[in-house]
Design an enzyme around this catalytic site. Structure first.
Site, mmCIF file in Angstrom:
data_model
loop_
_atom_site.group_PDB
_atom_site.id
_atom_site.type_symbol
_atom_site.label_atom_id
_atom_site.label_comp_id
_atom_site.label_asym_id
_atom_site.label_seq_id
_atom_site.Cartn_x
_atom_site.Cartn_y
_atom_site.Cartn_z
ATOM 1 N N SER A 108 -1.238 15.238 -12.387
ATOM 2 C CA SER A 108 -0.957 15.033 -11.058
ATOM 3 C C SER A 108 -0.704 16.221 -10.122
ATOM 4 O O SER A 108 -0.426 17.235 -10.820
ATOM 5 C CB SER A 108 0.822 14.641 -11.225
ATOM 6 O OG SER A 108 1.269 14.547 -9.858
ATOM 7 N N TYR A 132 -3.410 14.636 -3.676
ATOM 8 C CA TYR A 132 -2.677 13.905 -2.360
ATOM 9 C C TYR A 132 -3.589 15.011 -1.385
ATOM 10 O O TYR A 132 -3.691 16.045 -1.318
ATOM 11 C CB TYR A 132 -1.328 14.123 -2.385
ATOM 12 C CG TYR A 132 -0.733 13.193 -3.275
ATOM 13 C CD1 TYR A 132 -0.215 11.954 -2.846
ATOM 14 C CD2 TYR A 132 0.126 13.628 -4.480
ATOM 15 C CE1 TYR A 132 0.420 10.968 -3.738
ATOM 16 C CE2 TYR A 132 0.724 12.785 -5.342
ATOM 17 C CZ TYR A 132 0.890 11.475 -4.691
ATOM 18 O OH TYR A 132 1.569 10.559 -5.528
ATOM 19 N N THR A 158 -5.711 9.844 -4.332
ATOM 20 C CA THR A 158 -4.807 8.676 -4.131
ATOM 21 C C THR A 158 -4.756 8.002 -2.856
ATOM 22 O O THR A 158 -4.309 8.646 -1.970
ATOM 23 C CB THR A 158 -3.199 9.397 -4.448
ATOM 24 O OG1 THR A 158 -3.140 9.843 -6.001
ATOM 25 C CG2 THR A 158 -2.182 8.218 -4.470
ATOM 26 N N LYS A 241 -8.139 6.159 -6.475
ATOM 27 C CA LYS A 241 -6.671 5.417 -7.072
ATOM 28 C C LYS A 241 -6.008 4.654 -6.236
ATOM 29 O O LYS A 241 -5.728 5.264 -5.119
ATOM 30 C CB LYS A 241 -6.304 6.506 -7.707
ATOM 31 C CG LYS A 241 -4.930 5.952 -8.611
ATOM 32 C CD LYS A 241 -4.454 7.191 -9.272
ATOM 33 C CE LYS A 241 -3.108 6.557 -10.300
ATOM 34 N NZ LYS A 241 -2.053 5.959 -9.632
ATOM 35 N N HIS A 265 0.259 2.174 -7.868
ATOM 36 C CA HIS A 265 1.110 3.275 -7.848
ATOM 37 C C HIS A 265 2.454 3.074 -8.996
ATOM 38 O O HIS A 265 3.662 3.344 -8.454
ATOM 39 C CB HIS A 265 1.759 3.814 -6.557
ATOM 40 C CG HIS A 265 1.855 5.121 -6.281
ATOM 41 N ND1 HIS A 265 0.903 6.015 -5.782
ATOM 42 C CD2 HIS A 265 2.828 6.014 -6.780
ATOM 43 C CE1 HIS A 265 1.270 7.323 -5.880
ATOM 44 N NE2 HIS A 265 2.393 7.441 -6.494
#
Length: 375
Positions: A108, A132, A158, A241, A265
């Site tokens: 992440s 992100y 994402t 994703k 998510h």
């Protein structure tokens, strides 16, 4: 208490972790409909048991390599934030467990240890860096370049978080990260003009905060602009994703995406959307084998993994269970979680008469109950 299933790990973890933190892990968006359906929807698929097949040798390795590697099973640990809330070594322990078990891990952006530190802990397993994209693109560009320098194989973009979902448990608990929590990937970043910046976790973003206004997730992302921009700043593969429909899968491929990850998510964004196992067939049929298709969401057993593979997923990922394993026994707890899944998948394959992952197909399962249809 014997830890035989992922449910056992979840129960034990709930007894060891502060309630607000456990709620942060477990909660979803809205009325939790998608969160629950991610799990429940697997029960609408049943496996056809086959007999008198030679299953004396079972091969759980994926049918296709991932970034040139043949992992032990088509199972990985999906990106999730703040593993040090579960265990002091956090993502280092999670990555070490993946390395020892010979499965991949996605890291992440909001990990507590940096991408380079995690890659050192798991040189073969740390392959995806989840990204992100912030309004200040210079910030995201630095993250991408650092991931490439560390040796990651792909950026996992994402795509389903233009805004944060309504997470009522966090609001009720007034959840805040402890002050001593690191954001390893954001240390020593600047705004492109030499000024140090502050990146808030999405759950702590506040409207009107001028200090962080340009360093929040960008809601203007789109296929036409974002993917070419990412490809212009890195040689890594770019995966998307958050795809849950065939239309977006086609748009992603048209934009040059290298792989698709079916995900909602973990039920934490749009409530009342499709559970991922129900969305999978539409995506697989749209992709037609042109790029790999991976899936996460509600996976708790080897049977769940088998069903996703049968529908057409190339790889299946788990998120929350890694945190439960960490909370129970650090790195060894994550290894235990992965071994439970791999053993369960192996037994399921044997009883279904499929000696290898390549033998698993849509002929291996049936579906019953209501099916969604487009209006």
């Amino acid at each position: 208490m014997k830890l035989l299933t992922l449910d056992d790990l979840e129960k034990k973890a709930s007894q060891r972790i502060e309630k607000s933190v456990f709620d942060f892990w477990q909660s979803g968006a809205g009325d939790l409909s998608t969160l629950k359906e991610n799990r429940n929807a697997f029960s609408r698929y049943k496996i056809i048991g086959r007999t008198m097949v030679d299953v004396s040798r079972l091969d759980t390795s994926p049918k296709n390599e991932l970034f040139g590697k043949k992992f032990r099973a088509p199972i990985g640990v999906a990106p999730s934030s703040h593993h040090t809330l579960a265990s002091p070594r956090g993502e280092l322990a999670t990555a070490g467990a993946c390395e020892n078990t010979k499965v991949p891990i996605g890291l992440s952006s909001y990990s507590n240890y940096s991408g380079a530190e995690v890659k050192d802990a798991a040189p073969n397993s740390a392959v995806f860096f989840q990204l992100y994209v912030f309004k200040n693109r210079k910030v995201s560009e630095q993250l991408v370049r650092r991931a490439e320098q560390a040796g990651y194989k792909a950026i996992l973009l994402t795509s389903d978080t233009p805004y944060l979902g309504q997470r009522y448990a966090d609001a009720r608990n007034n959840f805040r990260l402890p002050r001593n929590v690191r954001l390893g990937n954001f240390e020593d970043l600047d705004d492109g003009k030499g000024n140090k910046i502050k990146i808030p976790h999405p759950v702590e973003q506040k409207k009107g905060d001028s200090q962080t206004a340009s360093n929040v997730i960008d809601p203007s992302l789109n296929w036409a602009e974002t993917i070419p921009w990412l490809k212009s700043i890195t040689n890594m593969q770019i995966w998307a994703k958050g795809i849950i429909c065939g239309e977006d899968a086609q748009l992603a491929i048209d934009a040059g995406i290298d792989g698709i990850w079916v995900s909602n998510h973990g039920g934490r964004q749009l409530d009342e959307t499709l559970p991922t196992i129900e969305a999978l067939q539409d995506v697989v049929d749209a992709v037609k084998g042109r790029v790999p298709v991976h899936l996460d969401g509600g996976v708790r057993t080897g049977a769940d993994i088998f069903k996703a593979l049968a529908i057409g997923a190339d790889f299946v990922w788990v998120g929350r269970p890694a945190l439960w394993g960490l909370a129970c026994n650090g790195q060894k707890g994550v290894e235990k979680m992965l071994e439970i899944l791999i053993k369960d998948l192996s037994i399921t394959m044997g009883l279904a008469g499929t000696p290898s992952v390549a033998d698993i197909s849509r002929k291996s399962i049936v579906r019953f109950g209501p099916r969604y249809s487009k209006l």
